[in-house]
Design an enzyme around this catalytic site. Structure first.
Site, PDB file in Angstrom:
ATOM      1  CD  GLU A 153    -165.017 -16.784 -39.353  1.00 53.31           C
ATOM      2  OE1 GLU A 153    -165.616 -15.689 -39.252  1.00 53.31           O
ATOM      3  OE2 GLU A 153    -163.788 -16.866 -39.496  1.00 53.31           O
ATOM      4  CG  HIS A 190    -166.008 -11.105 -37.224  1.00 54.15           C
ATOM      5  ND1 HIS A 190    -166.900 -12.119 -36.948  1.00 54.15           N
ATOM      6  CD2 HIS A 190    -165.046 -11.665 -38.002  1.00 54.15           C
ATOM      7  CE1 HIS A 190    -166.496 -13.233 -37.525  1.00 54.15           C
ATOM      8  NE2 HIS A 190    -165.370 -12.985 -38.176  1.00 54.15           N
ATOM      9  CD  GLU A 191    -161.958  -9.985 -39.549  1.00 52.22           C
ATOM     10  OE1 GLU A 191    -161.097 -10.823 -39.205  1.00 52.22           O
ATOM     11  OE2 GLU A 191    -162.913 -10.285 -40.284  1.00 52.22           O
TER      12      GLU A 191
END
Length: 296
Positions: free
Chosen positions: A214, A141-142
């Protein structure tokens, strides 16, 4: 990796920067008109330019230091480094710096001005909470934030909002105390009021972009790992663990909400202006992606 460019995110980043640029042209014009004395205007311009350059070139270092995260070697955290290196290769990215923050809050964030100057940080609480697949999902995700290049936009947008907020707090200084020039105290109040409006609008634009990015990073993590359910499981665990973290730890890290994988909870108002979409909706999106992958 089945990576697809998120044109929705790119359009939102472009629109956010365009609106912020237009907003700050107006902001600079008002400050020029109402800051009395050329010396004060020069100080404002130098401060703005200097902070912009420092933030651009040292955003990763400054963010890591502000959060107490320390860059760690592969000898110190071999498993963590191995995950970051493997997932970076899968994402077709240079391996970022790896940092660890000694905190009970299970969280992670990415920072840096571009793909070649990025850092991924995780907390000790996160590594204790998640299994390997879940941790891979969070790291992916990062890395998706790094690949999407949305960190630079968020960093710059946050800087502009910070400067406007500084004008609000220190308006008397920038206005010369209201004792010189023809504008007087009324001019100072106008400058402070405009700065407040600029800060509020910047804040809302940043929040709107942050929520969408996000979702995009969650989809990117699913593409990198091919395992959306692992990130969904991680989000559920992290969200559940937040309630068990001491309040002091929560307050210390709340200022970094926009960069965390899950924000620090702060009541009804905090949720209304949250930098993140509801965790339940993110998990639902990941479940949908899982079903799509299984159908092929």
């Amino acid at each position: 990796m089945n990576w697809q460019a998120d044109w929705g995110l790119r359009f939102r980043m472009f629109l956010t920067m365009f609106l912020l640029f237009a907003l700050y042209i107006v902001f600079a014009g008002v400050m020029t008109a109402y800051i009395t004395g050329g010396a004060n205007l020069l100080v404002f311009a130098m401060l703005f330019g200097g902070m912009s350059l420092v933030q651009y070139y040292y955003s990763d270092t400054l963010t890591l230091r502000s959060m107490g995260a320390k860059t760690v070697s592969a000898e110190e955290y071999p498993q963590l480094h191995g995950s970051v290196e493997r997932l970076s290769q899968q994402a077709d990215l240079p391996k970022p710096k790896v940092a660890v923050m000694d905190s009970n809050v299970p969280n992670a964030f990415a920072t840096g001005r571009n793909q070649k100057n990025a850092a991924v940080a995780v907390t000790t609480g996160l590594m204790r909470t998640l299994d390997q697949d879940e941790l891979d999902g969070v790291i992916a995700h990062e890395l998706a934030h790094v690949k999407n290049r949305d960190m630079m936009v968020m960093t710059f947008a946050s800087l502009l909002a910070t400067i406007a907020f500084m004008i609000v707090r220190w308006g008397a200084f920038f206005g010369g105390g209201g004792s010189r020039g023809g504008k007087g105290g009324g001019g100072i109040m106008v400058a402070i009021l405009v700065s407040l409006i600029v800060w509020i609008i910047s804040y809302l634009l940043i929040r709107a972009l942050s929520r969408y990015r996000e979702y995009s990073a969650d989809r990117g993590a699913a593409a990198i790992t091919g395992n959306p359910s692992a990130l969904a499981s991680a989000l559920m665990k992290i969200s559940g663990e937040m309630d068990n973290v001491p309040k002091n730890d929560m307050r210390e890290e709340a200022e970094m909400n926009a960069f965390f994988i899950i924000p620090i909870k702060s009541g009804i108002v905090g949720r209304l202006f949250s930098t993140h979409p509801p965790t339940e909706r993110r998990i639902e999106q990941l479940r949908d992606l899982e079903r799509e992958m299984q159908s092929f």
